[in-house]
Design a protein around this motif. Structure first.
Motif, PDB file in Angstrom:
ATOM      1  N   THR A  45       0.700  -1.379  -0.054  1.00  0.00           N
ATOM      2  CA  THR A  45      -0.015  -0.172  -0.257  1.00  0.00           C
ATOM      3  C   THR A  45       0.897   1.307   0.087  1.00  0.00           C
ATOM      4  OG1 THR A  45      -1.646  -1.229   1.164  1.00  0.00           O
ATOM      5  CG2 THR A  45      -1.994   1.181   1.152  1.00  0.00           C
ATOM      6  N   SER A  82       1.635   5.377  -0.145  1.00  0.00           N
ATOM      7  CA  SER A  82       1.205   6.750   0.087  1.00  0.00           C
ATOM      8  C   SER A  82       2.237   7.635  -0.393  1.00  0.00           C
ATOM      9  CB  SER A  82       0.885   7.136   1.657  1.00  0.00           C
ATOM     10  OG  SER A  82       0.082   6.000   2.066  1.00  0.00           O
ATOM     11  N   ASN A 105       2.228  -2.990  -6.834  1.00  0.00           N
ATOM     12  CA  ASN A 105       1.938  -2.973  -5.690  1.00  0.00           C
ATOM     13  C   ASN A 105       1.717  -4.461  -4.812  1.00  0.00           C
ATOM     14  OD1 ASN A 105       1.381  -0.103  -5.584  1.00  0.00           O
ATOM     15  ND2 ASN A 105      -0.592  -0.718  -6.626  1.00  0.00           N
TER      16      ASN A 105
END
Length: 365
Positions: A303, A305, A334
């Motif tokens: 994940t 960011s 990912n």
């Protein structure tokens, strides 16, 4: 002809109610050849045609009669109405009333005027002279300094000798307003975090509660306003920004409403700031049971960011005679597939295996 010295007289008969008739002179003497008949109709007499008898009498001769037909028509009149007839205007504002004119047997121009307004109040007719029109507008402007109270304003319609009046009850009320401001502006909040703005309520002659509504926030942003409704002068609007909300500037509108006053709004900018680059790792299967000589797998989910660069994956804690294989050890995607192979000589037991992700400028995950 009657004798020269005998008087003659005339009377009326069967005169309708409300109509009076009189002669001048009442008796005809020698040398007088006529008399004047005056007829008056009371205002209660309905318009229409009426017939009555005039009887002439003299000594020595037979009475003589004649029929008089009287036509009664309605007197010239003006009908004047105001809608509304009671008008409330706050200090510094204006209001309107519709003036409706009705005519009866009147074709001349009608002049309109208004009187009785207190100092600071001005009255204006859209049409001060009415010709063929049937209505006009009366505008009443109230100055900010006019004292609160009720004032009768007389509206007069005049056409020659015909006059009609109507009364407009003007109530001057306090000016009541609310206004808003918000600080800071812009409000900067990092993705995944929360930030607060102070909403200040400025009141003028408003003592009740003020209800606040916030709009314009993007999907992923929730807002909590406390207190709401507001009985004082301020409230705090807290914006919870989700980690997935795109960085950017978002116009936020705060609307205030209260009984008896117009709504107020203020705008400010919510600036969503990108969070620090980071990654998080998770496994679709966190527990594997493998027989010696067999294998099993799980997916590694990355994940991201604010990080789009390469993620380097590594596995540690693998016991002897056990092999850990990653489908990708350096990936821009990912995820990857982790396969655990237990050799025939692997010692039975439970072993914690750690998958680590690293990248330039980020903390390991």
């Amino acid at each position: 002809p009657p004798p020269a010295l005998d008087p003659a007289s005339a009377v009326t008969e069967s005169v309708p109610t409300g109509i009076t008739a009189s002669f001048s002179p009442a008796a005809i003497t020698s040398g007088t050849t006529s008399t004047s008949l005056t007829v008056a109709a009371a205002s209660s007499v309905a318009p229409g045609n009426y017939t009555f008898t005039v009887r002439g009498r003299a000594t020595g001769i037979s009475d003589q009669t004649g029929q008089v037909t009287l036509t009664v028509t309605a007197a010239p009149a003006i009908g004047l109405t105001l809608a509304p007839s009671a008008l409330t205007v706050v200090q510094g504002a204006s209001g309107q009333s519709t003036v409706t004119i009705a005519r009866t047997n009147l074709t001349t121009a009608i002049a309109l005027s208004a009187s009785g307004a207190p100092a600071g109040v001005t009255t204006t007719f859209a049409l001060a002279t009415i010709n063929t029109e049937t209505s006009t507008t009366l505008s009443v402007a109230v100055g900010a300094a006019v004292a609160v109270g009720t004032y009768p304003i007389t509206v007069t319609a005049t056409a020659g000798a015909v006059t009609q009046v109507a009364t407009l009850q003007l109530t001057v009320d306090l000016l009541r307003t609310i206004s808003l401001s918000a600080t800071p502006n812009p409000l900067s909040v990092t993705q995944g975090l929360a930030g607060s703005a102070t909403v200040t309520v400025t009141r003028l002659n408003v003592t009740g509660v003020v209800t606040l509504a916030v709009s314009g926030q993007p999907t992923g942003v929730s807002v909590n306003t406390n207190p709401n409704p507001v009985s004082g002068t301020s409230a705090t609007a807290t914006f919870n920004v989700g980690a997935a909300v795109a960085p950017g500037n978002y116009p936020i509108t705060v609307t205030a409403s209260a009984a008896g006053v117009a709504n107020a709004t203020t705008q400010f900018t919510l600036t969503v700031v990108a969070g620090a680059p980071a990654i998080a790792l998770s496994l679709t299967r966190t527990s594997l049971s493998i027989v010696q000589g067999d294998s099993a797998g799980t997916s590694v989910v990355i994940t991201r960011s604010n990080f789009s660069q390469q993620v380097n994956l590594a596995v540690s804690g693998v016991p002897n005679n056990v092999t850990a294989r990653l489908s990708n050890t350096a990936t821009l995607t990912n995820g990857a597939i982790l396969t655990i192979v237990a050799g025939a000589g692997a010692t039975p037991g439970t072993y914690p295996i750690l998958v680590t992700g690293t990248g330039t400028g980020i903390s390991p995950a």
